[in-house]
Design an enzyme around this catalytic site. Sequence first.
Site, PDB file in Angstrom:
ATOM      1  N   SER A   1       0.870  -1.183   0.000  1.00 12.09           N
ATOM      2  CA  SER A   1       0.000   0.000   0.000  1.00 12.09           C
ATOM      3  C   SER A   1       0.906   1.232   0.000  1.00 12.09           C
ATOM      4  O   SER A   1       0.906   2.041   0.910  1.00 12.09           O
ATOM      5  CB  SER A   1      -0.921  -0.008   1.224  1.00 12.09           C
ATOM      6  OG  SER A   1      -0.200   0.089   2.428  1.00 12.09           O
TER       7      SER A   1
ATOM      8  N   GLU B   1       1.439  -9.475   6.877  1.00 14.95           N
ATOM      9  CA  GLU B   1       2.273  -9.123   8.024  1.00 14.95           C
ATOM     10  C   GLU B   1       2.076 -10.086   9.194  1.00 14.95           C
ATOM     11  O   GLU B   1       2.468  -9.800  10.322  1.00 14.95           O
ATOM     12  CB  GLU B   1       2.008  -7.669   8.436  1.00 14.95           C
ATOM     13  CG  GLU B   1       2.398  -6.711   7.303  1.00 14.95           C
ATOM     14  CD  GLU B   1       2.299  -5.237   7.670  1.00 14.95           C
ATOM     15  OE1 GLU B   1       1.725  -4.917   8.725  1.00 14.95           O
ATOM     16  OE2 GLU B   1       2.814  -4.417   6.891  1.00 14.95           O
TER      17      GLU B   1
ATOM     18  N   GLU C   1      -4.573  -2.630   9.170  1.00 16.53           N
ATOM     19  CA  GLU C   1      -3.808  -3.146  10.320  1.00 16.53           C
ATOM     20  C   GLU C   1      -4.482  -2.861  11.649  1.00 16.53           C
ATOM     21  O   GLU C   1      -4.894  -1.741  11.915  1.00 16.53           O
ATOM     22  CB  GLU C   1      -2.406  -2.508  10.340  1.00 16.53           C
ATOM     23  CG  GLU C   1      -1.636  -2.770   9.064  1.00 16.53           C
ATOM     24  CD  GLU C   1      -0.339  -1.976   8.973  1.00 16.53           C
ATOM     25  OE1 GLU C   1       0.163  -1.496  10.012  1.00 16.53           O
ATOM     26  OE2 GLU C   1       0.156  -1.823   7.845  1.00 16.53           O
TER      27      GLU C   1
ATOM     28  N   GLU D   1      -3.147   5.558  12.508  1.00 14.44           N
ATOM     29  CA  GLU D   1      -2.247   5.919  11.398  1.00 14.44           C
ATOM     30  C   GLU D   1      -3.056   6.006  10.107  1.00 14.44           C
ATOM     31  O   GLU D   1      -3.945   5.172   9.877  1.00 14.44           O
ATOM     32  CB  GLU D   1      -1.176   4.819  11.294  1.00 14.44           C
ATOM     33  CG  GLU D   1      -0.216   4.988  10.135  1.00 14.44           C
ATOM     34  CD  GLU D   1       0.727   3.786  10.027  1.00 14.44           C
ATOM     35  OE1 GLU D   1       1.081   3.192  11.063  1.00 14.44           O
ATOM     36  OE2 GLU D   1       1.089   3.438   8.886  1.00 14.44           O
TER      37      GLU D   1
ATOM     38  N   HIS E   1       8.320  -1.327   9.555  1.00 16.06           N
ATOM     39  CA  HIS E   1       8.708  -2.277   8.500  1.00 16.06           C
ATOM     40  C   HIS E   1       7.858  -2.002   7.254  1.00 16.06           C
ATOM     41  O   HIS E   1       7.046  -1.073   7.250  1.00 16.06           O
ATOM     42  CB  HIS E   1       8.442  -3.704   8.998  1.00 16.06           C
ATOM     43  CG  HIS E   1       6.984  -3.978   9.240  1.00 16.06           C
ATOM     44  ND1 HIS E   1       6.426  -5.225   9.223  1.00 16.06           N
ATOM     45  CD2 HIS E   1       5.946  -3.115   9.489  1.00 16.06           C
ATOM     46  CE1 HIS E   1       5.126  -5.143   9.447  1.00 16.06           C
ATOM     47  NE2 HIS E   1       4.815  -3.888   9.617  1.00 16.06           N
TER      48      HIS E   1
ATOM     49  N   LYS F   1       6.552  -0.570  14.645  1.00 20.34           N
ATOM     50  CA  LYS F   1       5.659  -1.651  14.228  1.00 20.34           C
ATOM     51  C   LYS F   1       6.408  -2.512  13.235  1.00 20.34           C
ATOM     52  O   LYS F   1       7.049  -2.007  12.307  1.00 20.34           O
ATOM     53  CB  LYS F   1       4.349  -1.109  13.638  1.00 20.34           C
ATOM     54  CG  LYS F   1       4.464  -0.301  12.351  1.00 20.34           C
ATOM     55  CD  LYS F   1       3.077  -0.073  11.746  1.00 20.34           C
ATOM     56  CE  LYS F   1       3.161   0.426  10.319  1.00 20.34           C
ATOM     57  NZ  LYS F   1       1.850   0.580   9.665  1.00 20.34           N
TER      58      LYS F   1
ATOM     59  N   LYS G   1       9.736   5.229   7.509  1.00 24.02           N
ATOM     60  CA  LYS G   1      10.075   4.038   6.727  1.00 24.02           C
ATOM     61  C   LYS G   1      11.274   4.372   5.854  1.00 24.02           C
ATOM     62  O   LYS G   1      11.211   5.285   5.015  1.00 24.02           O
ATOM     63  CB  LYS G   1       8.909   3.665   5.810  1.00 24.02           C
ATOM     64  CG  LYS G   1       7.717   3.001   6.480  1.00 24.02           C
ATOM     65  CD  LYS G   1       6.558   2.914   5.485  1.00 24.02           C
ATOM     66  CE  LYS G   1       5.437   2.016   5.965  1.00 24.02           C
ATOM     67  NZ  LYS G   1       4.199   2.224   5.145  1.00 24.02           N
TER      68      LYS G   1
ATOM     69  N   ASP H   1       1.412   8.390   7.391  1.00 22.73           N
ATOM     70  CA  ASP H   1       2.311   7.466   6.684  1.00 22.73           C
ATOM     71  C   ASP H   1       2.350   7.872   5.202  1.00 22.73           C
ATOM     72  O   ASP H   1       3.258   8.596   4.780  1.00 22.73           O
ATOM     73  CB  ASP H   1       1.804   6.028   6.876  1.00 22.73           C
ATOM     74  CG  ASP H   1       2.523   5.002   6.017  1.00 22.73           C
ATOM     75  OD1 ASP H   1       3.546   5.348   5.401  1.00 22.73           O
ATOM     76  OD2 ASP H   1       2.071   3.842   5.953  1.00 22.73           O
TER      77      ASP H   1
ATOM     78  N   ASP I   1      -4.164   1.053  11.706  1.00 22.60           N
ATOM     79  CA  ASP I   1      -3.724   1.715  10.474  1.00 22.60           C
ATOM     80  C   ASP I   1      -4.700   1.313   9.373  1.00 22.60           C
ATOM     81  O   ASP I   1      -4.519   0.275   8.735  1.00 22.60           O
ATOM     82  CB  ASP I   1      -2.298   1.300  10.088  1.00 22.60           C
ATOM     83  CG  ASP I   1      -1.882   1.915   8.747  1.00 22.60           C
ATOM     84  OD1 ASP I   1      -2.634   2.775   8.230  1.00 22.60           O
ATOM     85  OD2 ASP I   1      -0.818   1.529   8.218  1.00 22.60           O
TER      86      ASP I   1
ATOM     87  N   HIS J   1      -3.381  -6.046   2.231  1.00 18.52           N
ATOM     88  CA  HIS J   1      -2.533  -7.084   2.829  1.00 18.52           C
ATOM     89  C   HIS J   1      -3.278  -8.406   3.016  1.00 18.52           C
ATOM     90  O   HIS J   1      -2.682  -9.428   3.331  1.00 18.52           O
ATOM     91  CB  HIS J   1      -1.971  -6.618   4.183  1.00 18.52           C
ATOM     92  CG  HIS J   1      -1.000  -5.490   4.030  1.00 18.52           C
ATOM     93  ND1 HIS J   1      -0.516  -4.783   5.093  1.00 18.52           N
ATOM     94  CD2 HIS J   1      -0.420  -4.937   2.930  1.00 18.52           C
ATOM     95  CE1 HIS J   1       0.313  -3.841   4.675  1.00 18.52           C
ATOM     96  NE2 HIS J   1       0.380  -3.905   3.361  1.00 18.52           N
TER      97      HIS J   1
HETATM   98  P1  PGA Z   1       2.976  -1.300   3.130  1.00 21.60           P
HETATM   99  O1  PGA Z   1       2.036  -1.174   4.389  1.00 21.60           O
HETATM  100  O2  PGA Z   1       4.319  -1.705   3.576  1.00 21.60           O
HETATM  101  O3  PGA Z   1       2.282  -2.336   2.282  1.00 21.60           O
HETATM  102  O4  PGA Z   1       2.972   0.052   2.473  1.00 21.60           O
HETATM  103  C1  PGA Z   1       2.470  -0.670   5.601  1.00 21.60           C
HETATM  104  C2  PGA Z   1       1.703   0.537   6.044  1.00 21.60           C
HETATM  105  O5  PGA Z   1       0.782   1.017   5.334  1.00 21.60           O
HETATM  106  O6  PGA Z   1       1.996   1.055   7.110  1.00 21.60           O
HETATM  107 ZN    ZN Z   2       0.542   2.752   7.067  1.00 22.09          ZN
END
Ligand code: PGA
Ligand code: ZN
Length: 431
Positions: free
Chosen positions: A43, A207, A166, A287, A367, A390, A339, A314, A244, A156
């Site tokens: 995503s 995940e 999430e 998030e 991650h 996370k 990230k 994010d 999230d 996911h």
């Molecule tokens: P992604 O998801 O690594 O698939 O982008 C993680 C997130 O959205 O925090």
């Molecule tokens: Zn996110």
Amino acid sequence: MDTTIQRLHAREILDSRGNPTVEVECTLACGTFARAGVPSGASTGVHEAVELRDGDKKRFGGKGVLNAVTNVNKEIAAKVVGMDARDQALIDEMMIALDGTPNKGRLGANAILGVSLAVARAAATAAGIPLYRYLGGPTVHRLPVPMMNIMNGGVHAHWQGADFQEYMIAPYGASSFRQALEWGAEVYHALQSVINKKGMSVGVGDEGGFAPHVSSNHEPLELIVEGIKAAGLEPGRDVGVAIDPASSGFFEDGKYRLRTENRNLSSQEMVDYYEKLVNDFPVVLLEDGMAEDDWEGWKLLNQRLGGVIELVGDDLFVTNVERIERGIRENVANASLIKLNQIGTLTETVAATRLAQFNGWGAFVSHRSGETVDSFIADLTVALDTGHLKTGAPARGERVEKYNQLMRIEEDLGSAATYAGKEAYVRPVRF
Ligand code: PGA
Ligand code: ZN
């Protein structure tokens, strides 16, 4: 110790989803060797640095990274070999200039990040100090709250589960990182039993969290609260929850489209929805509640909930100082996700974290949904003293490797180690 970089070597490996990604090895003149793996999101935010993919449909459906690998082995190596591995900022700056684009689209953020991380690890190894200390200095000692993603939805879970991506548990009531992880694993297994007993699927998403069919986006929170209790812990006091939704993934034509509930919500209605969740469940962090370009929606969200819980951007900020600066100026959130591969170098990642922290914001290390066994972010989290990270469920090798590395760090620190606990968040825990 001669820390001159003697050799850089990249190759294409597989990530946790079975897609290709970049791995880079760095050898120093003193003989020190280090390796780094590059993660990959699903995503991904539209404003992220570019992950270079070959686009050759005959290989991995176009997802090959052989061009990024060649960029490391030829163009980047030609410049980086001969430099001192301890000159991290100089090396990162040089690669940014060599790429020459604003989004690392020519050489690839995946190529550049692999080098950036391999060089840092080589320098730490040569210095004979653990990576977290090399990055953070001799005074770092605080272990983060592991925000474990135990129910997966959205992309996911291939849109088979909840719309929200999430659902995390936050064992902030534990007295050490080790105990937090123990609680997390116990809740994870208790939740598995709860879900199993209801006749729902205990299959997992990208995940490692469970991803059953649910009929609403609050149902996973109900299941998790049941799991926390079944593990003998108290929701709110011992273990909180975080969400999230990754809402950019279901923002269509100006509306938030909740497929599981068959509803289309405006930004205002979405904020109302979150407010109810915060009132009904022990939510401490939200998030990407709003979509990556819905700045007005974010403003509303921050007005309503920014004083109560941590609101993390994010896809909105993509670990980019310019976007975080705008977020601070326009007062749309109170924390930034961090990230490495969203921006593409270690130096820029640290700059984004510091910008958030210096402005009284939270920084939440993360991650990606596609991971390798590289545990760099575990050390990074401690080094930057972010208080929380996370890195998925307390299950699956590529996820637990980061948590296990944090246990090693806690052990290495000995009695100097502290646990962030309820202090981890930019807004005090209400329970
Ligand atoms: P992604 O998801 O690594 O698939 O982008 C993680 C997130 O959205 O925090
Ligand atoms: Zn996110």
